[in-house]
Design an enzyme around this catalytic site. Structure first.
Site, short mmCIF file in Angstrom:
data_model
loop_
_atom_site.label_atom_id
_atom_site.label_comp_id
_atom_site.label_asym_id
_atom_site.label_seq_id
_atom_site.Cartn_x
_atom_site.Cartn_y
_atom_site.Cartn_z
N LYS A 37 -0.48 12.58 2.72
CA LYS A 37 -1.32 12.99 3.83
C LYS A 37 -0.42 13.69 4.84
O LYS A 37 0.80 13.52 4.81
CB LYS A 37 -2.07 11.81 4.43
CG LYS A 37 -1.22 10.63 4.87
CD LYS A 37 -2.15 9.48 5.21
CE LYS A 37 -1.42 8.34 5.89
NZ LYS A 37 -1.04 7.26 4.96
N THR A 68 -7.87 2.25 -1.16
CA THR A 68 -7.04 2.58 0.00
C THR A 68 -5.60 2.88 -0.43
O THR A 68 -5.04 2.17 -1.25
CB THR A 68 -7.07 1.38 0.98
OG1 THR A 68 -8.39 1.26 1.47
CG2 THR A 68 -6.10 1.58 2.12
N ASP A 107 5.91 8.44 10.77
CA ASP A 107 6.50 9.30 9.74
C ASP A 107 5.76 10.62 9.57
O ASP A 107 6.03 11.38 8.65
CB ASP A 107 6.56 8.56 8.39
CG ASP A 107 5.20 8.14 7.89
OD1 ASP A 107 4.30 7.89 8.72
OD2 ASP A 107 5.02 8.05 6.66
N ASP A 133 2.56 11.45 8.86
CA ASP A 133 1.50 11.73 7.89
C ASP A 133 0.10 11.45 8.42
O ASP A 133 -0.89 11.76 7.76
CB ASP A 133 1.76 11.01 6.55
CG ASP A 133 1.90 9.52 6.69
OD1 ASP A 133 1.83 9.01 7.82
OD2 ASP A 133 2.09 8.85 5.65
N ARG A 134 0.00 10.83 9.59
CA ARG A 134 -1.33 10.56 10.16
C ARG A 134 -1.65 11.54 11.28
O ARG A 134 -0.74 12.14 11.86
CB ARG A 134 -1.40 9.15 10.74
CG ARG A 134 -1.22 8.08 9.71
CD ARG A 134 -1.47 6.71 10.32
NE ARG A 134 -1.31 5.69 9.29
CZ ARG A 134 -1.88 4.51 9.32
NH1 ARG A 134 -2.63 4.16 10.34
NH2 ARG A 134 -1.69 3.65 8.34
N ARG A 143 -8.96 -6.32 7.96
CA ARG A 143 -9.63 -5.09 8.37
C ARG A 143 -11.11 -5.20 8.01
O ARG A 143 -11.45 -5.54 6.87
CB ARG A 143 -9.03 -3.88 7.67
CG ARG A 143 -7.52 -3.72 7.86
CD ARG A 143 -7.11 -2.27 7.63
NE ARG A 143 -5.68 -2.10 7.48
CZ ARG A 143 -4.78 -2.15 8.46
NH1 ARG A 143 -5.16 -2.40 9.70
NH2 ARG A 143 -3.49 -1.95 8.22
N THR A 197 0.83 -1.20 0.00
CA THR A 197 0.00 0.00 0.00
C THR A 197 0.87 1.26 0.00
O THR A 197 0.52 2.27 -0.60
CB THR A 197 -0.91 0.02 1.25
OG1 THR A 197 -1.54 -1.25 1.39
CG2 THR A 197 -1.97 1.11 1.15
N SER A 248 6.25 3.85 8.65
CA SER A 248 5.13 4.59 9.21
C SER A 248 4.78 4.18 10.64
O SER A 248 5.59 4.30 11.53
CB SER A 248 3.93 4.41 8.27
OG SER A 248 2.89 5.24 8.67
N HIS A 249 3.56 3.64 10.81
CA HIS A 249 3.08 3.32 12.15
C HIS A 249 3.58 1.97 12.65
O HIS A 249 3.30 1.60 13.78
CB HIS A 249 1.54 3.32 12.13
CG HIS A 249 1.01 2.40 11.07
ND1 HIS A 249 1.14 2.67 9.74
CD2 HIS A 249 0.41 1.20 11.15
CE1 HIS A 249 0.62 1.69 9.03
NE2 HIS A 249 0.17 0.77 9.86
N GLU A 300 -8.53 9.56 4.48
CA GLU A 300 -8.73 8.14 4.67
C GLU A 300 -9.15 7.90 6.11
O GLU A 300 -8.74 8.63 7.02
CB GLU A 300 -7.43 7.38 4.42
CG GLU A 300 -6.96 7.41 2.99
CD GLU A 300 -5.85 6.38 2.76
OE1 GLU A 300 -6.14 5.30 2.26
OE2 GLU A 300 -4.69 6.67 3.11
N GLU A 301 -9.94 6.83 6.30
CA GLU A 301 -10.40 6.49 7.64
C GLU A 301 -9.24 6.14 8.57
O GLU A 301 -9.39 6.15 9.78
CB GLU A 301 -11.40 5.34 7.60
CG GLU A 301 -11.01 4.12 6.77
CD GLU A 301 -9.80 3.37 7.25
OE1 GLU A 301 -9.71 3.18 8.47
OE2 GLU A 301 -8.96 2.98 6.42
N SER A 302 -8.09 5.81 7.98
CA SER A 302 -6.94 5.36 8.75
C SER A 302 -6.14 6.55 9.30
O SER A 302 -4.92 6.52 9.33
CB SER A 302 -6.05 4.49 7.87
OG SER A 302 -5.73 5.18 6.67
N ASP A 347 1.81 9.91 13.62
CA ASP A 347 2.41 8.57 13.58
C ASP A 347 3.91 8.62 13.32
O ASP A 347 4.53 9.69 13.31
CB ASP A 347 1.70 7.71 12.54
CG ASP A 347 2.01 8.15 11.12
OD1 ASP A 347 2.29 9.35 10.93
OD2 ASP A 347 1.98 7.31 10.21
C1 VG1 Z 1 -2.91 1.35 5.80
C2 VG1 Z 1 -4.17 2.19 5.77
C3 VG1 Z 1 -4.19 3.06 4.53
C4 VG1 Z 1 -2.92 3.92 4.50
C5 VG1 Z 1 -1.70 3.02 4.57
C6 VG1 Z 1 -0.41 3.80 4.65
O1 VG1 Z 1 -2.87 0.48 4.69
O2 VG1 Z 1 -5.30 1.36 5.80
O3 VG1 Z 1 -5.35 3.84 4.54
O4 VG1 Z 1 -2.86 4.68 3.32
O5 VG1 Z 1 -1.77 2.21 5.75
O6 VG1 Z 1 -0.41 4.68 5.72
P1 VG1 Z 1 -3.29 -1.07 4.80
O7 VG1 Z 1 -3.02 -1.64 3.46
O8 VG1 Z 1 -2.45 -1.66 5.90
O9 VG1 Z 1 -4.72 -1.08 5.18
V1 VG1 Z 1 1.04 5.01 6.50
O10 VG1 Z 1 0.79 6.25 7.59
O11 VG1 Z 1 1.41 3.54 7.08
O12 VG1 Z 1 2.07 5.46 5.27
CO CO Z 2 2.39 7.13 8.22
#
Ligand code: VG1
Ligand code: CO
Length: 558
Positions: free
Chosen positions: A390, A358, A293, A295-296, A511, A32, A127-128, A377-379, A291
């Site tokens: 983001k 997504t 990096d 972006d959240r 999910r 993703t 990221s997270h 995004e909901e995330s 988060d």
């Molecule tokens: C998750 C989220 C998605 C987001 C992606 C990257 O992906 O659901 O909405 O864009 O993380 O975010 P997935 O495939 O695990 O559902 V980040 O802040 O990790 O760059």
């Molecule tokens: Co992130």
């Protein structure tokens, strides 16, 4: 205007270029958001080099051009940055802009790419996902618009990883990245830049810093949890120094390589420290977290949680109060599983609301084409056309700007919003750490079950309206993305969506996204889990979650 960097150092290295023989690794397929693997996987000899060379091999025309490099500061960030610098020089880039100490938040990298008209950028982040020697690492390529590479680019990179036979790297000592300055690496210039400056300057252009300053002067209180990740330095400079939030408003503000052992994912489960701080009677009026990096974002009022889907809708409905958006929005865009709260606002504003798969990469074309101004995004991801990622802190400052204008509590603003547009009860249930085969079996079985679901079939009070596996045709380049989530929609506007995560590094994560719509204001006070209880039961009935996973509840509820 942004301040210019002082570049005191001028050193020259005259490295030797080397061609190294290598053989492909399996599975270097970006998910993703980039290639994410355990640190130990990246530490295998040639693993990182293969992927970086494959990025370069998939690109055309970067000779002499600028590359941006930086990461979220997690373990291995510095080592990887050194390798990328040496490979960029050997591959013929003319210049690399790298954040001091190899740091750049994801949104800041996007700002730097755009502002300095770079050819592209490499962002080092998972990221997270947790960091540290036993944690995760990630590498992501962004294109010249500052956004994540679209699928056709990530597919080309993946193809290169399957065929690679050699990579190019210069043999030279590591570069000291701790001081701002300029270093010549053979024919390539390395500029070590302040990771915060360009980003902070852009925020000053977008928002009414004067008004927000006055809000803090009047005694308004905020707690921002940087979760020991990248946003600490950004939040200190912008929230405390420039906007005048009281010293100490930013907590966990020093980036650590292992994020203090925590999970830098701003949600009700992993940001529970902040949630506790906001739950007291004397709690700050506003709480936010970002988060790994940067972006959240998670937005909290005193004893009040704003779902990311609602946050997008509230920002859109109040955008006219904010300088950068006061002239109106071209359109909105949300990922498919994000609630339809934004759609109601778009309708009221007479603008389009696009529904994408997504992942932020799907917003890039809409933003470039001027079709969308705000995206979400909901995330816990929200952003706009100011960059192509983001942006966590941007969302926080946007909220502050609205709070400064409206002089109401976060809770009141959201309740008024629901009263006007109706409330979308929303929740995501994650089942983490499921064995990959079990997850696949569950999804395969779900496709079978979907074949038998019929329009008009009822589950209690919910009557099936449609069911499909979401596919998306990009309205700009007409590329098609299939298999983006199994969804079933009911006549009352409620929905259930099932998909597997594409950002994990070992086991699978299922999910389940749940949404229902309630116009009746007297029902708006319900807890989301209660309001969604029968939909939660329907989800299990359709997908057999308990049966397949052996779990009786999700690991994370957001
Ligand atoms: C998750 C989220 C998605 C987001 C992606 C990257 O992906 O659901 O909405 O864009 O993380 O975010 P997935 O495939 O695990 O559902 V980040 O802040 O990790 O760059
Ligand atoms: Co992130």
């Amino acid at each position: 205007m942004s301040k210019t960097y002082s570049l005191p150092i001028k050193k020259t290295f005259n490295p030797i270029r080397t061609q190294m023989k290598t053989t492909p690794f399996e599975g270097q397929k970006p998910g993703t958001s980039g290639l994410r693997k355990k640190v130990s996987v990246f530490q295998q000899p040639h693993y990182l080099e293969n992927f970086v060379q494959s990025i370069f091999d998939s690109l055309d025309g970067f000779q002499g051009k600028t590359l941006v490099v930086g990461g979220d500061g997690r373990y291995y960030n510095k080592t990887v940055t050194q390798t990328i610098l040496k490979m960029a020089a050997a591959n013929g880039f003319g210049r690399v802009l790298v954040g001091q100490n190899a740091l750049l938040s994801t949104p800041a990298a996007s700002v730097v790419i755009r502002k300095h008209q770079a050819f592209g950028g490499i962002i080092l982040s998972a990221s997270h996902n947790p960091g540290g020697p036993n944690g995760d690492f990630g590498v992501k390529y962004n294109i010249s618009n500052g956004g994540p590479a679209p699928e056709k680019v990530t597919e080309a990179i993946y193809e290169c990883t399957k065929k690679i036979t050699e990579y190019r790297i210069t043999e030279t000592a590591d570069i000291d990245l701790s001081q701002l300055g300029e270093i010549q690496l053979g024919e390539m210039k390395v500029e070590i830049i302040d990771p915060v400056a360009d980003y902070a300057a852009l925020m000053e252009q977008l928002f009414d810093f004067y008004k927000i300053n006055a809000l803090f002067q009047s005694g308004f209180t905020l707690c921002f949890d940087a979760m020991h990740a990248i946003t600490g330095p950004y939040a200190r400079v912008i929230l405390e120094e420039k906007l005048g939030a009281p010293a100490g408003s930013v907590i966990n503000g020093v980036p650590l390589e292992d994020f203090g052992g925590g999970h830098p994912d701003p949600n009700l489960t992993y940001a529970d420290d902040l949630v506790n701080i906001l739950s007291g009677n004397e709690a700050p009026q506003f709480g936010a977290a970002s988060d790994g990096d940067g972006d959240r974002n998670m937005i909290l009022g005193r004893r009040f949680f704003v779902t990311p889907s609602d946050s997008l809708a509230v920002l859109a409905a109040n955008a006219h109060l904010v300088p950068a958006y006061k002239d109106g929005l071209a359109g909105l865009a949300r990922s498919m599983p994000t609630s339809a709260a934004a759609d109601h606002v778009a309708k009221a504003l007479g603008i389009a609301c696009f529904e994408t798969p997504t992942g932020w990469k799907f917003f890039g074309n809409l933003l470039d084409a001027g079709k969308a101004t705000l995206c979400g995004e909901e995330s816990f991801g929200t952003g706009s056309n100011h960059i192509r990622e983001k942006d966590g802190l941007w969302a926080v400052i946007f909220w502050l700007n609205i709070l400064a204008e409206r002089q109401q509590s976060v809770e009141n603003i959201v309740r008024e919003h629901w009263a006007q547009y109706g409330r979308h009860f929303y929740s995501r249930h994650d089942y983490e750490g499921i064995e990959a085969k079990v997850a696949q079996d569950l999804m395969d079985n779900l496709s079978q079950t979907f074949n038998f679901l019929r329009k008009g079939q009822s589950f209690g009070t919910h009557v099936v309206e449609y069911r499909d596996n979401f596919s998306y045709t990009d309205p700009v380049d007409h590329s098609i993305s299939t298999n983006q989530g199994m969804r079933v929609g009911f006549e009352d506007g409620s929905r259930i969506i099932f998909r597997l995560s594409g950002t994990g590094t070992d086991a699978a994560t299922l999910r389940v996204y749940l949404e229902s719509f309630e116009e009746d204001t007297t029902q708006h006070g319900l807890d989301a889990q209660d309001a969604l209880a029968d939909l939660i039961a329907v989800a299990d009935l359709i997908a057999g979650i308990k049966k397949y996973t052996g779990r009786d509840k999700p690991s994370v509820i957001t």
